[in-house]
Scaffold this active site. Structure first.
Site, PDB file in Angstrom:
ATOM      1  N   TYR A 277       0.712  -1.105  -0.092  1.00 24.87           N
ATOM      2  CA  TYR A 277      -0.133  -0.056   0.022  1.00 24.87           C
ATOM      3  C   TYR A 277       0.862   1.261   0.044  1.00 24.87           C
ATOM      4  O   TYR A 277       1.640   1.524   0.827  1.00 24.87           O
ATOM      5  CB  TYR A 277      -0.927  -0.080   1.318  1.00 24.87           C
ATOM      6  CG  TYR A 277      -1.821  -1.070   1.233  1.00 24.87           C
ATOM      7  CD1 TYR A 277      -2.088  -1.905  -0.052  1.00 24.87           C
ATOM      8  CD2 TYR A 277      -2.647  -1.734   2.415  1.00 24.87           C
ATOM      9  CE1 TYR A 277      -3.051  -3.146   0.127  1.00 24.87           C
ATOM     10  CE2 TYR A 277      -3.412  -2.633   2.370  1.00 24.87           C
ATOM     11  CZ  TYR A 277      -3.621  -3.465   1.250  1.00 24.87           C
ATOM     12  OH  TYR A 277      -4.536  -4.314   1.250  1.00 24.87           O
TER      13      TYR A 277
ATOM     14  N   SER B  12      -3.924 -14.686   1.805  1.00 21.90           N
ATOM     15  CA  SER B  12      -4.924 -13.724   1.123  1.00 21.90           C
ATOM     16  C   SER B  12      -5.247 -14.198  -0.130  1.00 21.90           C
ATOM     17  O   SER B  12      -4.266 -14.509  -0.995  1.00 21.90           O
ATOM     18  CB  SER B  12      -4.369 -12.361   1.306  1.00 21.90           C
ATOM     19  OG  SER B  12      -5.328 -11.487   0.778  1.00 21.90           O
ATOM     20  N   ASN B  13      -6.286 -14.297  -0.684  1.00 23.47           N
ATOM     21  CA  ASN B  13      -6.690 -14.594  -2.017  1.00 23.47           C
ATOM     22  C   ASN B  13      -6.302 -15.849  -2.524  1.00 23.47           C
ATOM     23  O   ASN B  13      -5.824 -16.175  -3.432  1.00 23.47           O
ATOM     24  CB  ASN B  13      -6.153 -13.486  -3.104  1.00 23.47           C
ATOM     25  CG  ASN B  13      -6.604 -12.292  -2.884  1.00 23.47           C
ATOM     26  OD1 ASN B  13      -7.800 -11.784  -2.915  1.00 23.47           O
ATOM     27  ND2 ASN B  13      -5.500 -11.155  -2.355  1.00 23.47           N
TER      28      ASN B  13
ATOM     29  N   PRO C 231     -15.610  -4.537   1.802  1.00 23.82           N
ATOM     30  CA  PRO C 231     -16.793  -4.822   1.777  1.00 23.82           C
ATOM     31  C   PRO C 231     -17.907  -3.649   1.193  1.00 23.82           C
ATOM     32  O   PRO C 231     -18.985  -3.945   0.984  1.00 23.82           O
ATOM     33  CB  PRO C 231     -17.039  -4.441   3.375  1.00 23.82           C
ATOM     34  CG  PRO C 231     -15.768  -3.756   3.747  1.00 23.82           C
ATOM     35  CD  PRO C 231     -14.870  -4.109   2.831  1.00 23.82           C
TER      36      PRO C 231
ATOM     37  N   GLY D 232     -17.181  -2.583  -1.756  1.00 16.36           N
ATOM     38  CA  GLY D 232     -16.846  -2.523  -3.148  1.00 16.36           C
ATOM     39  C   GLY D 232     -15.877  -1.479  -3.519  1.00 16.36           C
ATOM     40  O   GLY D 232     -16.097  -0.649  -4.753  1.00 16.36           O
TER      41      GLY D 232
ATOM     42  N   LYS E  52     -12.457   0.146   4.776  1.00 18.05           N
ATOM     43  CA  LYS E  52     -11.492   1.205   4.639  1.00 18.05           C
ATOM     44  C   LYS E  52     -12.201   2.564   4.695  1.00 18.05           C
ATOM     45  O   LYS E  52     -13.074   2.711   4.036  1.00 18.05           O
ATOM     46  CB  LYS E  52     -10.514   1.398   3.466  1.00 18.05           C
ATOM     47  CG  LYS E  52      -9.506   2.358   3.497  1.00 18.05           C
ATOM     48  CD  LYS E  52      -9.866   3.659   2.759  1.00 18.05           C
ATOM     49  CE  LYS E  52      -8.900   4.846   2.712  1.00 18.05           C
ATOM     50  NZ  LYS E  52      -9.323   5.779   1.800  1.00 18.05           N
TER      51      LYS E  52
ATOM     52  N   ASN F  61     -18.970   3.476  10.446  1.00 17.41           N
ATOM     53  CA  ASN F  61     -18.717   1.837  10.398  1.00 17.41           C
ATOM     54  C   ASN F  61     -18.824   1.304  11.841  1.00 17.41           C
ATOM     55  O   ASN F  61     -18.977   0.039  12.106  1.00 17.41           O
ATOM     56  CB  ASN F  61     -17.569   1.839   9.730  1.00 17.41           C
ATOM     57  CG  ASN F  61     -17.600   2.259   8.326  1.00 17.41           C
ATOM     58  OD1 ASN F  61     -18.768   2.398   7.695  1.00 17.41           O
ATOM     59  ND2 ASN F  61     -16.726   2.530   7.571  1.00 17.41           N
TER      60      ASN F  61
HETATM   61  P1  NAP Z   1     -13.759  -0.662   0.775  1.00 17.41           P
HETATM   62  O1  NAP Z   1     -13.460  -0.830   2.313  1.00 17.41           O
HETATM   63  O2  NAP Z   1     -15.011  -1.585   0.474  1.00 17.41           O
HETATM   64  O3  NAP Z   1     -14.336   0.731   0.329  1.00 17.41           O
HETATM   65  C1  NAP Z   1     -13.661   1.819   0.779  1.00 17.41           C
HETATM   66  C2  NAP Z   1     -14.309   3.084   0.240  1.00 17.41           C
HETATM   67  O4  NAP Z   1     -15.467   3.003   0.979  1.00 17.41           O
HETATM   68  C3  NAP Z   1     -13.503   4.468   0.435  1.00 17.41           C
HETATM   69  O5  NAP Z   1     -13.761   5.256  -0.651  1.00 17.41           O
HETATM   70  C4  NAP Z   1     -14.119   5.242   1.922  1.00 17.41           C
HETATM   71  O6  NAP Z   1     -14.038   6.330   1.819  1.00 17.41           O
HETATM   72  C5  NAP Z   1     -15.635   4.558   1.698  1.00 17.41           C
HETATM   73  N1  NAP Z   1     -16.181   4.396   2.876  1.00 17.41           N
HETATM   74  C6  NAP Z   1     -15.893   3.817   4.056  1.00 17.41           C
HETATM   75  N2  NAP Z   1     -16.806   3.942   5.016  1.00 17.41           N
HETATM   76  C7  NAP Z   1     -17.618   4.604   4.513  1.00 17.41           C
HETATM   77  C8  NAP Z   1     -18.960   5.238   5.085  1.00 17.41           C
HETATM   78  N3  NAP Z   1     -19.386   4.942   6.160  1.00 17.41           N
HETATM   79  N4  NAP Z   1     -19.711   6.224   4.307  1.00 17.41           N
HETATM   80  C9  NAP Z   1     -19.359   6.359   3.041  1.00 17.41           C
HETATM   81  N5  NAP Z   1     -18.234   5.836   2.393  1.00 17.41           N
HETATM   82  C10 NAP Z   1     -17.601   5.078   2.989  1.00 17.41           C
HETATM   83  O7  NAP Z   1     -12.607  -0.916  -0.188  1.00 17.41           O
HETATM   84  P2  NAP Z   1     -11.222  -1.467   0.338  1.00 17.41           P
HETATM   85  O8  NAP Z   1     -10.176  -0.420   0.624  1.00 17.41           O
HETATM   86  O9  NAP Z   1     -10.776  -2.127  -1.214  1.00 17.41           O
HETATM   87  O10 NAP Z   1     -11.340  -2.706   0.936  1.00 17.41           O
HETATM   88  C11 NAP Z   1     -10.965  -2.409   2.405  1.00 17.41           C
HETATM   89  C12 NAP Z   1      -9.783  -2.984   3.042  1.00 17.41           C
HETATM   90  O11 NAP Z   1      -9.361  -4.354   2.680  1.00 17.41           O
HETATM   91  C13 NAP Z   1      -8.396  -2.155   2.454  1.00 17.41           C
HETATM   92  O12 NAP Z   1      -8.434  -0.980   2.603  1.00 17.41           O
HETATM   93  C14 NAP Z   1      -7.430  -3.230   2.795  1.00 17.41           C
HETATM   94  O13 NAP Z   1      -6.773  -3.073   4.006  1.00 17.41           O
HETATM   95  C15 NAP Z   1      -8.307  -4.563   2.502  1.00 17.41           C
HETATM   96  N6  NAP Z   1      -8.046  -5.008   1.044  1.00 17.41           N
HETATM   97  C16 NAP Z   1      -7.199  -6.379   1.199  1.00 17.41           C
HETATM   98  C17 NAP Z   1      -7.170  -6.934  -0.417  1.00 17.41           C
HETATM   99  C18 NAP Z   1      -6.118  -8.146  -0.384  1.00 17.41           C
HETATM  100  O14 NAP Z   1      -5.951  -8.395  -1.691  1.00 17.41           O
HETATM  101  N7  NAP Z   1      -5.867  -8.898   0.482  1.00 17.41           N
HETATM  102  C19 NAP Z   1      -7.634  -6.136  -1.533  1.00 17.41           C
HETATM  103  C20 NAP Z   1      -8.494  -5.127  -1.299  1.00 17.41           C
HETATM  104  C21 NAP Z   1      -8.513  -4.559  -0.104  1.00 17.41           C
HETATM  105  P3  NAP Z   1     -13.356   7.512   2.834  1.00 17.41           P
HETATM  106  O15 NAP Z   1     -11.735   6.809   2.629  1.00 17.41           O
HETATM  107  O16 NAP Z   1     -13.161   8.573   1.994  1.00 17.41           O
HETATM  108  O17 NAP Z   1     -13.756   7.296   4.105  1.00 17.41           O
END
Ligand code: NAP
Length: 272
Positions: free
Chosen positions: A47, A134-135, A187, A189, A229, A239
């Site tokens: 990251y 992971s994955n 979670p 998307g 995130k 959240n």
């Molecule tokens: P996510 O959690 O599905 O979405 C993040 C987005 O949602 C950000 O734009 C955030 O905005 C927004 N958000 C979060 N809470 C919100 C709320 N209450 N209201 C409105 N918008 C909200 O996406 P992700 O970052 O892909 O997944 C989460 C975590 O999983 C990653 O950060 C990472 O640590 C992990 N991950 C792991 C892998 C892997 O291959 N192992 C792949 C992807 C992700 P703001 O930031 O502006 O608050």
């Protein structure tokens, strides 16, 4: 909360991907999350090319004991020696001497046995407490268990959101049998969360928001975690409140119908 080895890990944690885009806001958000009990923090050397681990290090400085800290080695670095070196780099950036869990970010060209040998060495050296993957699909999970032995793979971090529930078919049952936690990522998307009348109705009835209902649904199995995130304090606050939201069997059934998991592929499952 769920017993992950001796530690209690909150089922709703904090993801950190892309947090390098706004350092100050991200640090404030992580700290607020800790205040609210979201002490499971997920990061990775990938990251921001290490920048996010540095941000997390600053955010948790002085509060390390509160945190269940997870990072990941990049598959290209996951040779036996490469994993050891990558872990040292992550520890330095995170300003800690030990990770609670260290993951292989996705399947690697290096031999899994070598990565696992490095993980076990890191455990013996006191640099990590547990390790996971992971994955990994069900075959790779089976391979990791065969190589690592029983009760060594702590978790499998996989894509899991309302619109993408494939892991429920094969990966979740196999992991549950092996006592491997599922940590669902993205979670929302990756910011493309779309509400639904069923989520809205349940949310209204419970004085909650559709996102909170979605998060709560995703952690309805005792072995499943989620790591949204949020780089904004108000998002973290929303959240965090999902953790206490009760959902009835009937509400779970309605969400299940609104976001069907699809049909499982027919296949021979690995024996474990
Ligand atoms: P996510 O959690 O599905 O979405 C993040 C987005 O949602 C950000 O734009 C955030 O905005 C927004 N958000 C979060 N809470 C919100 C709320 N209450 N209201 C409105 N918008 C909200 O996406 P992700 O970052 O892909 O997944 C989460 C975590 O999983 C990653 O950060 C990472 O640590 C992990 N991950 C792991 C892998 C892997 O291959 N192992 C792949 C992807 C992700 P703001 O930031 O502006 O608050």
């Amino acid at each position: 909360m769920f017993g992950w080895t001796e530690t209690l890990v909150p089922v709703i944690g904090q993801g950190t991907w892309n947090m390098e885009r706004d350092r100050a806001s991200s640090i404030a958000a992580i700290r607020r999350g800790l205040d609210l009990g979201m002490t499971h923090i997920d990061t990775a050397e990938m990251y921001g090319n290490g920048k996010v681990e540095d941000i997390v290090g600053e955010a948790i400085a002085g509060r390390r004991q509160e945190v269940f800290l997870v990072s990941k080695v990049l598959p290209d670095n996951a040779s036996r020696q490469g994993t050891m070196t990558a872990c040292e780099r992550s520890l330095r950036r995170l300003r800690t001497d030990c990770l609670d869990c260290y993951l292989l970010h996705w399947p690697s060209r290096h031999r899994l046995a070598d990565t696992i040998a490095a993980f076990e060495q890191l455990v013996r050296d006191g640099k990590i407490k547990t390790w996971g993957v992971s994955n990994f699909n069900e075959d790779r999970v089976a391979e990791a268990v065969r190589i690592g032995g029983p009760n060594r793979v702590a978790c499998n971090q996989v894509l899991y959101l309302l619109e993408e529930r494939t892991v429920e078919h094969h990966i979740l049952p196999i992991c549950e049998r092996q006592q491997i936690a599922i940590v669902g990522y993205s979670p929302f998307g990756q910011g493309r969360f779309r509400s639904h009348p069923v989520l809205e109705e349940i949310a209204r009835a419970r004085g909650a928001t559709p996102r909170q209902v979605a998060l709560r649904f995703l952690v309805r199995h005792p072995s499943v975690f989620t790591i949204p995130k949020a780089g904004r304090v108000d998002h973290v606050e929303e959240n965090a409140r999902a953790g206490d939201l009760p959902l009835t069997e009937e509400e779970i059934r309605r969400i299940d119908e609104a976001f069907p998991a699809g049909r499982p592929r027919r296949r021979h499952l690995p024996t474990l």
